[in-house]
Motif scaffolding. Structure first.
Motif, short mmCIF file in Angstrom:
data_model
loop_
_atom_site.label_atom_id
_atom_site.label_comp_id
_atom_site.label_asym_id
_atom_site.label_seq_id
_atom_site.Cartn_x
_atom_site.Cartn_y
_atom_site.Cartn_z
N ILE A 153 0.83 -1.21 0.00
CA ILE A 153 0.00 0.00 0.00
C ILE A 153 0.87 1.26 0.00
N TRP A 154 1.84 1.34 0.89
CA TRP A 154 2.62 2.57 1.06
C TRP A 154 3.94 2.59 0.30
N TYR A 155 4.59 1.42 0.18
CA TYR A 155 5.94 1.39 -0.40
C TYR A 155 5.99 0.75 -1.78
N ARG A 156 4.82 0.45 -2.32
CA ARG A 156 4.67 -0.07 -3.68
C ARG A 156 5.38 -1.40 -3.93
N ARG A 157 5.52 -2.19 -2.91
CA ARG A 157 6.03 -3.54 -3.09
C ARG A 157 5.08 -4.27 -4.03
N LYS A 158 5.58 -5.15 -4.85
CA LYS A 158 4.73 -5.88 -5.80
C LYS A 158 3.62 -6.60 -5.04
N TRP A 159 2.38 -6.45 -5.53
CA TRP A 159 1.26 -7.13 -4.88
C TRP A 159 1.41 -8.64 -4.97
N SER A 160 2.03 -9.13 -6.04
CA SER A 160 2.22 -10.58 -6.14
C SER A 160 3.08 -11.10 -5.00
N THR A 161 4.09 -10.35 -4.60
CA THR A 161 4.94 -10.74 -3.48
C THR A 161 4.14 -10.74 -2.18
N THR A 162 3.35 -9.71 -1.97
CA THR A 162 2.53 -9.61 -0.76
C THR A 162 1.51 -10.73 -0.70
N ILE A 163 0.88 -11.04 -1.82
CA ILE A 163 -0.13 -12.10 -1.83
C ILE A 163 0.51 -13.46 -1.58
N LYS A 164 1.67 -13.71 -2.20
CA LYS A 164 2.37 -14.98 -1.93
C LYS A 164 2.75 -15.08 -0.46
N SER A 165 3.25 -14.00 0.11
CA SER A 165 3.64 -14.02 1.52
C SER A 165 2.42 -14.15 2.44
N THR A 166 1.28 -13.62 2.02
CA THR A 166 0.05 -13.79 2.78
C THR A 166 -0.40 -15.24 2.75
N ILE A 167 -0.24 -15.89 1.61
CA ILE A 167 -0.56 -17.32 1.52
C ILE A 167 0.38 -18.12 2.42
N ASP A 168 1.66 -17.74 2.44
CA ASP A 168 2.60 -18.36 3.38
C ASP A 168 2.06 -18.20 4.80
N GLY A 169 1.63 -16.98 5.15
CA GLY A 169 1.10 -16.71 6.49
C GLY A 169 -0.12 -17.56 6.80
N LEU A 170 -0.95 -17.80 5.78
CA LEU A 170 -2.11 -18.66 5.98
C LEU A 170 -1.66 -20.10 6.28
N ILE A 171 -0.69 -20.58 5.53
CA ILE A 171 -0.15 -21.93 5.79
C ILE A 171 0.42 -22.01 7.20
N TYR A 172 1.21 -21.01 7.59
CA TYR A 172 1.81 -21.01 8.93
C TYR A 172 0.72 -20.93 10.00
N GLY A 173 -0.31 -20.12 9.75
CA GLY A 173 -1.42 -20.01 10.71
C GLY A 173 -2.17 -21.32 10.86
N LEU A 174 -2.38 -22.02 9.73
CA LEU A 174 -3.08 -23.31 9.78
C LEU A 174 -2.26 -24.36 10.52
N LEU A 175 -0.95 -24.36 10.29
CA LEU A 175 -0.08 -25.29 11.02
C LEU A 175 -0.13 -25.02 12.53
N THR A 176 -0.05 -23.74 12.87
CA THR A 176 -0.13 -23.35 14.29
C THR A 176 -1.46 -23.79 14.87
N ALA A 177 -2.55 -23.53 14.15
CA ALA A 177 -3.89 -23.89 14.61
C ALA A 177 -4.02 -25.40 14.83
N GLY A 178 -3.49 -26.16 13.88
CA GLY A 178 -3.58 -27.62 13.99
C GLY A 178 -2.84 -28.16 15.19
N VAL A 179 -1.64 -27.64 15.43
CA VAL A 179 -0.86 -28.10 16.57
C VAL A 179 -1.54 -27.71 17.88
N PHE A 180 -2.03 -26.49 17.96
CA PHE A 180 -2.71 -26.06 19.19
C PHE A 180 -3.98 -26.88 19.43
#
Length: 185
Positions: A153-180
């Motif tokens: 939004i502010w620093y014009r990083r490629k949206w594709s990079t942000t979306i891929k990293s958000t998907i990574d975050g979703l994977i990490y969140g799901l792993l955390t959720a499953g373990v908990f």
């Protein structure tokens, strides 16, 4: 309410699993290989930058010292003519992964502690798997992904990079959720 001390095992195990998953994503799947583009005529750019000893830091070009300067015709001309950049200068020398990987693991542990804290305050021992999954997963996903969006939004990083990293975050969140959910007391 579940005490944080009762959640040390899901905190540590989820951190280990997220660390392994992130390693697989970056070293095997390699879908982040396109996150950074090469500079046209890199040799010429490196030679030009080598003439100016730039210490490691975050920079912006052009940079106005005040809001008044930002509105000045001279500054507007610099913006129009370019280059306009936001960049980070790293220390010279080989990239060593030990420090970064250690800090990444500490960050993952902190996310696990935050997920444990929020989930532990919301749910008692013996809570149902899906309830634990929901609280821990949402908290972890927010921690891994929410701060990435302002970079685009502010620093014009490629949206594709942000979306891929958000998907990574979703994977990490799901792993955390499953373990908990699995190891909830």
């Amino acid at each position: 309410m579940t005490p944080l001390t009762a959640l040390w095992l899901p905190i540590v195990l989820s951190a280990v699993l997220v660390f392994i998953a992130s390693t697989i994503i970056h070293m095997v799947v390699k879908w982040h290989d396109s996150d950074y583009s090469a500079v046209p005529d890199e040799a010429k750019m490196r030679a030009a930058l080598a003439a100016v000893p730039i210490p490691p830091d975050d920079y912006i070009i052009p940079r106005a010292a005040t809001m008044e300067q930002m509105r000045s015709p001279e500054f507007m001309e610099k913006m129009k003519n370019g280059p306009v950049m936001i960049f980070t200068v790293l220390p010279n020398g080989p990239v060593t992964m030990g420090r970064s990987l250690s800090l990444w693991f500490v960050f993952i542990l902190v996310v696990g502690i935050l997920a444990a804290y929020v989930t532990g305050r919301a749910l008692p021992p013996g809570a149902e798997y899906l309830e634990v999954f929901r609280f821990a997963g949402t908290t972890a996903f927010i921690a891994y992904a929410a701060a990435l969006w302002p970079m685009s939004i502010w620093y014009r990083r490629k949206w594709s990079t942000t979306i891929k990293s958000t998907i990574d975050g979703l994977i990490y969140g799901l792993l955390t959720a499953g373990v908990f959910g699995w190891l909830w007391p």
